[in-house]
Design a protein around this motif. Sequence first.
Motif, PDB file in Angstrom:
ATOM      1  N   PRO A  31      59.182  47.254  81.740  1.00  0.00           N
ATOM      2  CA  PRO A  31      58.378  47.558  80.553  1.00  0.00           C
ATOM      3  C   PRO A  31      59.155  48.549  79.684  1.00  0.00           C
ATOM      4  O   PRO A  31      59.628  49.569  80.202  1.00  0.00           O
ATOM      5  CB  PRO A  31      57.107  48.199  81.130  1.00  0.00           C
ATOM      6  CG  PRO A  31      57.386  48.513  82.549  1.00  0.00           C
ATOM      7  CD  PRO A  31      58.653  47.834  82.975  1.00  0.00           C
ATOM      8  N   ARG A  33      58.456  50.880  77.220  1.00  0.00           N
ATOM      9  CA  ARG A  33      57.262  51.480  76.614  1.00  0.00           C
ATOM     10  C   ARG A  33      57.547  52.210  75.315  1.00  0.00           C
ATOM     11  O   ARG A  33      56.775  52.132  74.372  1.00  0.00           O
ATOM     12  CB  ARG A  33      56.597  52.431  77.611  1.00  0.00           C
ATOM     13  CG  ARG A  33      56.045  51.686  78.813  1.00  0.00           C
ATOM     14  CD  ARG A  33      54.995  52.464  79.574  1.00  0.00           C
ATOM     15  NE  ARG A  33      54.549  51.671  80.717  1.00  0.00           N
ATOM     16  CZ  ARG A  33      55.158  51.663  81.908  1.00  0.00           C
ATOM     17  NH1 ARG A  33      56.206  52.414  82.129  1.00  0.00           N
ATOM     18  NH2 ARG A  33      54.696  50.896  82.881  1.00  0.00           N
ATOM     19  N   GLY A  36      58.548  49.634  72.669  1.00  0.00           N
ATOM     20  CA  GLY A  36      57.373  48.770  72.501  1.00  0.00           C
ATOM     21  C   GLY A  36      56.301  49.460  71.671  1.00  0.00           C
ATOM     22  O   GLY A  36      55.699  48.859  70.785  1.00  0.00           O
ATOM     23  N   LYS A  42      53.617  44.801  73.415  1.00  0.00           N
ATOM     24  CA  LYS A  42      53.861  45.045  74.828  1.00  0.00           C
ATOM     25  C   LYS A  42      55.224  44.435  75.149  1.00  0.00           C
ATOM     26  O   LYS A  42      55.350  43.213  75.281  1.00  0.00           O
ATOM     27  CB  LYS A  42      52.756  44.365  75.640  1.00  0.00           C
ATOM     28  CG  LYS A  42      52.436  45.132  76.852  1.00  0.00           C
ATOM     29  CD  LYS A  42      51.106  44.813  77.459  1.00  0.00           C
ATOM     30  CE  LYS A  42      51.109  45.545  78.781  1.00  0.00           C
ATOM     31  NZ  LYS A  42      50.521  44.897  79.874  1.00  0.00           N
ATOM     32  N   TYR A  44      58.834  43.861  77.152  1.00  0.00           N
ATOM     33  CA  TYR A  44      59.533  43.888  78.443  1.00  0.00           C
ATOM     34  C   TYR A  44      60.980  43.460  78.231  1.00  0.00           C
ATOM     35  O   TYR A  44      61.266  42.617  77.382  1.00  0.00           O
ATOM     36  CB  TYR A  44      58.910  42.900  79.432  1.00  0.00           C
ATOM     37  CG  TYR A  44      57.526  43.265  79.881  1.00  0.00           C
ATOM     38  CD1 TYR A  44      57.329  43.974  81.062  1.00  0.00           C
ATOM     39  CD2 TYR A  44      56.419  42.887  79.130  1.00  0.00           C
ATOM     40  CE1 TYR A  44      56.047  44.308  81.486  1.00  0.00           C
ATOM     41  CE2 TYR A  44      55.135  43.218  79.551  1.00  0.00           C
ATOM     42  CZ  TYR A  44      54.962  43.925  80.728  1.00  0.00           C
ATOM     43  OH  TYR A  44      53.706  44.251  81.143  1.00  0.00           O
ATOM     44  N   LEU A 171      54.709  38.585  85.652  1.00  0.00           N
ATOM     45  CA  LEU A 171      53.586  38.813  84.733  1.00  0.00           C
ATOM     46  C   LEU A 171      52.297  38.162  85.230  1.00  0.00           C
ATOM     47  O   LEU A 171      51.207  38.513  84.793  1.00  0.00           O
ATOM     48  CB  LEU A 171      53.901  38.215  83.354  1.00  0.00           C
ATOM     49  CG  LEU A 171      54.697  39.025  82.342  1.00  0.00           C
ATOM     50  CD1 LEU A 171      54.858  38.207  81.058  1.00  0.00           C
ATOM     51  CD2 LEU A 171      54.006  40.355  82.027  1.00  0.00           C
ATOM     52  N   GLU A 278      65.380  54.021  76.034  1.00  0.00           N
ATOM     53  CA  GLU A 278      64.877  53.367  77.251  1.00  0.00           C
ATOM     54  C   GLU A 278      65.808  53.502  78.446  1.00  0.00           C
ATOM     55  O   GLU A 278      65.448  53.134  79.561  1.00  0.00           O
ATOM     56  CB  GLU A 278      64.636  51.862  76.995  1.00  0.00           C
ATOM     57  CG  GLU A 278      63.630  51.564  75.892  1.00  0.00           C
ATOM     58  CD  GLU A 278      62.177  51.848  76.308  1.00  0.00           C
ATOM     59  OE1 GLU A 278      61.938  52.261  77.464  1.00  0.00           O
ATOM     60  OE2 GLU A 278      61.283  51.667  75.464  1.00  0.00           O
ATOM     61  N   THR A 307      52.552  40.190  73.864  1.00  0.00           N
ATOM     62  CA  THR A 307      53.369  40.442  75.057  1.00  0.00           C
ATOM     63  C   THR A 307      54.701  39.709  74.882  1.00  0.00           C
ATOM     64  O   THR A 307      54.738  38.485  74.763  1.00  0.00           O
ATOM     65  CB  THR A 307      52.653  39.945  76.329  1.00  0.00           C
ATOM     66  OG1 THR A 307      51.448  40.689  76.473  1.00  0.00           O
ATOM     67  CG2 THR A 307      53.521  40.139  77.565  1.00  0.00           C
TER      68      THR A 307
END
Length: 346
Positions: A31, A33, A36, A42, A44, A171, A278, A307
């Motif tokens: 993820p 985050r 995102g 969301k 990934y 997922l 990240e 997503t």
Amino acid sequence: MGLLERYEDLFPLTSATPRISLGEGNTPFLPLRNVGKSLGVKLYGKVEGANPTGSFKDRGMVLAVAKALEGRARAVVCASTGNTSASAAAYSAAAGLPCYVILPAGKVARGKLAQALIYGAKVLAVRGNFDKALELAMAASDEWRLAIVNSVNPYRLWGQRSGAWEICDELGRAPDWCVLPVGNAGNITAYWAGFVQYRRMGKCQGVPRMVGVQAQGASPLVSGVECDKPETVATAIRIGRPVNAQKARAAVKMSGGFFMAVSDEEILEAQSLLASREGVFAEPASCAPLAGLMRLKRDGKLPQATTIAMILTGNGLKDPDTAMSKAGEPVEVDGTMEALRKVMAP
Ligand code: F0G
């Protein structure tokens, strides 16, 4: 467990296919985050740089080389912008097969070149671009009956489907979007086939929109015309005539997705953001998808709360020169606290 054992039932294996492995697949699905959140989605990242030779190519290469062994091939040949050759050379070495690699001279990142050489492949740098190199590799494969392991080899693409399967397993469903960098257009085709196969088998719900991102200087799938002189800092996707163009177009259309192009500047900006926000260092080509999402966000075209699975296809360490052209050099100081105090202020 390697991919061939793990997904034995989903691959076209026979009892005579050797279950070779260098430990490919099962890569992190992280993820992202921080990034995102700023994009309002969301997000990934599928960290394909964690594969044994540092790119997604290992997923397809393990099956292609296993099949070459099963078919008693004399040797393996490929053209490459770098990653395919690193992977082909490694799997051939482990399988005891000679490997011939044809590269565009002067246009392959150093790390990738080092890999092909140290794994013991015969490396030929041709004066010409990747499209010329692929033409030659196909002709060499015909002339000497060598196993060609570019994405014209169906086993390569079949193996690469496993990335889509892993994402669905993780997922519990398909993502809304799957965003990939596009060069020869094999991987986006493979992922789509993987999602479709998984849904058909009842192993996941739905399929994602496929979004293919090219570099502006090498974007035949966006412009609709082949490109004679592809040029981009993302040398992995410096390709003007993608062999899988038709299949990729069909996949993207069926999925309700689209192709887009981003500039070299946007790619380097995305690479630096991914690393600094990240902690993920991916090679320039792998950052084209993030550059694409950032552009969509700026243009108000990124649906919120989506997503999104971004395929981070290759490890940043393969191309340190490009990374340092953006990140700069370390600050050199005398070895004293006094000197440190002048530059360090936590
Ligand atoms: N990302 C990386 C890091 C790649 O090395 C490649 C392709 C792509 C994306 C694009 O994938 O070609 O399936 O659309 N590299 C090939 C090579 C061409 O020779 O290593 P594609």
